[in-house]
Design a protein around this motif. Structure first.
Motif, short mmCIF file in Angstrom:
data_model
loop_
_atom_site.label_atom_id
_atom_site.label_comp_id
_atom_site.label_asym_id
_atom_site.label_seq_id
_atom_site.Cartn_x
_atom_site.Cartn_y
_atom_site.Cartn_z
N SER A 198 -13.46 -2.26 6.33
CA SER A 198 -12.37 -1.90 7.62
C SER A 198 -11.85 -0.58 7.65
CB SER A 198 -11.54 -3.04 7.68
OG SER A 198 -10.82 -2.91 8.72
N ASP A 199 -12.37 0.05 8.73
CA ASP A 199 -11.82 1.39 8.76
C ASP A 199 -10.14 1.63 9.33
OD1 ASP A 199 -12.06 0.87 11.36
OD2 ASP A 199 -13.34 2.53 11.96
N TYR B 250 -6.24 3.08 2.35
CA TYR B 250 -5.21 3.17 3.26
C TYR B 250 -4.66 4.63 3.24
CZ TYR B 250 0.06 2.73 4.21
OH TYR B 250 1.11 2.86 4.60
N PRO B 251 -4.11 5.16 4.35
CA PRO B 251 -3.87 4.20 5.59
C PRO B 251 -4.71 3.75 6.38
CG PRO B 251 -3.05 6.53 6.16
CD PRO B 251 -3.77 6.33 4.50
N GLN B 252 -6.15 4.65 6.57
CA GLN B 252 -7.06 4.19 7.19
C GLN B 252 -8.32 4.68 6.72
OE1 GLN B 252 -5.92 5.49 11.04
NE2 GLN B 252 -6.60 7.62 10.93
N GLY B 253 -9.51 4.29 7.21
CA GLY B 253 -11.06 5.11 6.92
C GLY B 253 -11.69 3.99 5.74
N GLU C 177 0.73 -1.15 0.11
CA GLU C 177 0.19 0.00 -0.01
C GLU C 177 0.75 1.22 0.03
OE1 GLU C 177 -2.32 -3.28 1.31
OE2 GLU C 177 -0.57 -2.50 1.92
N ARG C 178 1.81 1.33 0.90
CA ARG C 178 2.76 2.44 0.76
C ARG C 178 3.60 2.64 -0.59
NH1 ARG C 178 7.67 4.08 2.94
NH2 ARG C 178 7.69 6.10 4.08
N GLY D 74 -6.27 -1.27 0.92
CA GLY D 74 -5.69 -2.42 1.47
C GLY D 74 -6.81 -3.58 1.29
N MET D 75 -6.51 -4.52 1.00
CA MET D 75 -7.27 -5.70 1.21
C MET D 75 -6.30 -7.03 1.91
SD MET D 75 -8.90 -8.26 -1.94
CE MET D 75 -9.99 -6.98 -2.55
#
Length: 323
Positions: free
Chosen positions: A171-172, A146-149, A103-104, A115-116
């Motif tokens: 998924s957050d 990614y990175p979140q949310g 992801e990065r 992301g999965m």
């Protein structure tokens, strides 16, 4: 929305097949004999209770893109940068891969990265054929920005994935799931090196125990196996498929194919990297990383070492104080 699956191997091919069965437009990006078989005959999907041939379009390189396309990259981590290089950075990217570095890497070029976390036991028994061993669903997938949310597109991807043969969850904080999966994948190198010899499980647990120490010291959060079990239940239990001998995991398969490379730098090597950044030795994972790369480079068969040989190398590295 069209899904372009880059790396339509066992995992990517299964995801693409299930999206196609759910009524979505899909293009599978593959190469070599696998691509030729997909192009000529379609994708043959074997599951514990069915055999289907699906006319999913396939290509061996980039295709013209359009608004609404979503890239799903399912290559090994060592191939991520090269696999994404030809594609427009305006497209959203879903990293359906092991490890936590993809992801990065993608975020350097692509603004919208997802992301999965993938639990999907599958293999390619022959070019153009994918055996997806889980039942009653072929896989369980956690997806998040990614990175979140979680955003609107992420929710739509989850809905589309869940239409046929897959269980998908939004998924957050998807990386918590991916770090848990990373802990499990640390055993991939062990399986590749020693097969299922007595002592394999103990070596794998040594790698995971060391990794938990590293992640805890670094303050990196990860879900627990108990949380996974509660969500997973018996939705993706591996079952035999008639006429298909089930092989090992992804790293085992890399050695069996004689590909010359393996994903250990992004699995065991990730723990080594985090350990070095935080001053925590990781001799177990460093040994596994080094040896997995060596046997891949030398194109040795899976199970070429004994657990005793690997343990001796770990002990020597620990005694030297090397990180």
């Amino acid at each position: 929305m069209r899904y372009i699956v880059i790396g339509a191997g066992a995992v990517g091919g299964t995801i693409g097949a299930r999206l196609f069965q759910g009524g979505h437009e899909v293009v599978l990006i593959a190469r070599g004999a696998h691509y030729e078989a997909l192009k000529r005959d379609g994708l043959r999907l074997l599951t514990p209770d069915s055999t289907e041939t699906l006319p999913v379009p396939a290509a061996d390189g980039p295709v013209p893109t359009r608004d609404g396309d979503v890239l799903i990259v399912a290559t090994k981590s060592q191939d991520t940068v090269a696999a994404l290089a030809p594609w427009s950075s305006d497209l959203p990217v879903v990293c359906a891969q092991n490890g936590v570095a993809n992801e990065r890497m993608a975020l350097r070029r692509f603004e919208r990265v997802y992301g999965m976390c993938v639990w999907l036991p599958a293999q390619i028994p022959a070019p153009g054929t994918i055996a997806a061993h889980a039942y009653p669903y072929s896989g369980m997938l956690h997806v998040g920005r990614y990175p979140q949310g979680v955003d609107e597109l992420g929710e739509q991807i989850v809905t589309d994935l869940g239409k046929h043969g897959l269980v998908a969850h939004a998924s957050d904080d998807v990386m918590r799931w991916k770090y848990l999966k990373l802990l499990g994948n640390l055993g991939n190198a062990v399986e590749a090196l020693v097969g299922h010899a007595p002592g394999m499980a103990e070596l794998a647990e040594s790698a995971r125990a060391e990794a938990r120490t590293v992640l805890d010291r670094a303050g990196i959060a990860y879900h627990t196996p108990e949380e996974e079990a509660a969500v997973r239940g018996h939705k993706v239990d591996a079952r035999p498929i008639e006429g298909v001998e089930r092989g090992g995991g992804s790293s085992w398969q890399s050695l069996a194919r004689g590909s010359g490379s393996i994903e250990a730098d992004y699995l065991n090597g990730e723990i080594v990297l985090i350990g070095r950044e935080h001053g925590v030795p990781a001799p177990v994972n460093e040994t596994l990383r080094r040896e997995a790369n060596r046997v891949a480079r030398e194109r040795l068969a899976p199970g070429s070492m004994t657990p005793e040989q690997v343990r001796a190398l770990i002990d020597a590295r620990s005694a030297s104080g090397s990180r």
